[in-house]
Write an enzyme that holds these catalytic residues in place. Sequence first.
Site, PDB file in Angstrom:
ATOM      1  N   ARG A  23       0.852  -1.190   0.000  1.00 31.16           N
ATOM      2  CA  ARG A  23       0.000   0.000   0.000  1.00 31.16           C
ATOM      3  C   ARG A  23       0.886   1.238   0.000  1.00 31.16           C
ATOM      4  O   ARG A  23       1.949   1.246   0.616  1.00 31.16           O
ATOM      5  CB  ARG A  23      -0.882  -0.029   1.250  1.00 31.16           C
ATOM      6  CG  ARG A  23      -1.891   1.048   1.365  1.00 31.16           C
ATOM      7  CD  ARG A  23      -2.820   0.819   2.554  1.00 31.16           C
ATOM      8  NE  ARG A  23      -3.703  -0.305   2.287  1.00 31.16           N
ATOM      9  CZ  ARG A  23      -4.021  -1.258   3.159  1.00 31.16           C
ATOM     10  NH1 ARG A  23      -3.532  -1.237   4.381  1.00 31.16           N
ATOM     11  NH2 ARG A  23      -4.837  -2.245   2.829  1.00 31.16           N
ATOM     12  N   ASN A  87      -0.934  -0.758  13.011  1.00 32.46           N
ATOM     13  CA  ASN A  87      -0.405  -1.835  12.185  1.00 32.46           C
ATOM     14  C   ASN A  87       0.783  -2.476  12.883  1.00 32.46           C
ATOM     15  O   ASN A  87       1.711  -1.766  13.270  1.00 32.46           O
ATOM     16  CB  ASN A  87       0.105  -1.281  10.849  1.00 32.46           C
ATOM     17  CG  ASN A  87      -0.978  -0.623  10.044  1.00 32.46           C
ATOM     18  OD1 ASN A  87      -1.865  -1.292   9.538  1.00 32.46           O
ATOM     19  ND2 ASN A  87      -0.909   0.695   9.916  1.00 32.46           N
ATOM     20  N   ASP A 120      -7.480  -9.277  12.004  1.00 33.24           N
ATOM     21  CA  ASP A 120      -6.731  -9.965  10.942  1.00 33.24           C
ATOM     22  C   ASP A 120      -5.825 -11.088  11.432  1.00 33.24           C
ATOM     23  O   ASP A 120      -4.792 -11.372  10.813  1.00 33.24           O
ATOM     24  CB  ASP A 120      -5.936  -8.957  10.104  1.00 33.24           C
ATOM     25  CG  ASP A 120      -6.831  -7.904   9.475  1.00 33.24           C
ATOM     26  OD1 ASP A 120      -7.989  -8.234   9.149  1.00 33.24           O
ATOM     27  OD2 ASP A 120      -6.383  -6.760   9.316  1.00 33.24           O
ATOM     28  N   GLU A 123      -5.512 -13.677   8.626  1.00 38.17           N
ATOM     29  CA  GLU A 123      -4.604 -13.233   7.565  1.00 38.17           C
ATOM     30  C   GLU A 123      -3.148 -13.404   8.018  1.00 38.17           C
ATOM     31  O   GLU A 123      -2.293 -13.851   7.245  1.00 38.17           O
ATOM     32  CB  GLU A 123      -4.887 -11.769   7.211  1.00 38.17           C
ATOM     33  CG  GLU A 123      -4.071 -11.245   6.070  1.00 38.17           C
ATOM     34  CD  GLU A 123      -4.363  -9.783   5.749  1.00 38.17           C
ATOM     35  OE1 GLU A 123      -3.704  -9.256   4.847  1.00 38.17           O
ATOM     36  OE2 GLU A 123      -5.232  -9.162   6.406  1.00 38.17           O
TER      37      GLU A 123
END
Length: 174
Positions: A23, A87, A120, A123
């Site tokens: 990103r 994050n 997540d 993931e």
Amino acid sequence: MRFPRVGETIQIQSYKHDGTLHRVWEQTRILKADSNVIIGANDQTIVTESDGRRWRTKEPAITYFSTTEWFNIICMIRQDGVYYYCNLGSPATFDEEALKYIDYDLDVKVFPNRSYKLLDEDEYSLHKRRMNYPEKLDNILKTHVQELILWIKEERGPFNLAFVENWYHFYKSM
């Protein structure tokens, strides 16, 4: 490592463990940068995903990147309070191109009332297997999830509202 200058506008790039671009945030204004931390701000910046999809952020945000901690913190300033998106990722580096870090999938969302949610995990487990995260890395990330939760509970750094208010005021005065 060179650090960006206060007032400079930079790009932020996140990568995955295998080196692929994840990103890109097009423009973030630097508010502070030293050997420990890079603080920035952006508002309605364009974000490009790895698949080419582009979108624009909806609100002003203060960004906190550490050169030592395995997480970064986005403080999103909304009408009903400050929301945080954290994050889990490698410590930030900066080169002539951009501020860069490796995104390790795990995220923590923090609400204005200081409740939080770990996101997540599936993931993370998938990428851990696919990209062969070493056990040492897995231990570092698990330790830093707990460190991040401690920061939230103690209202340390970006989780202190005065931090967000002061840096946002500085950003608006630039």
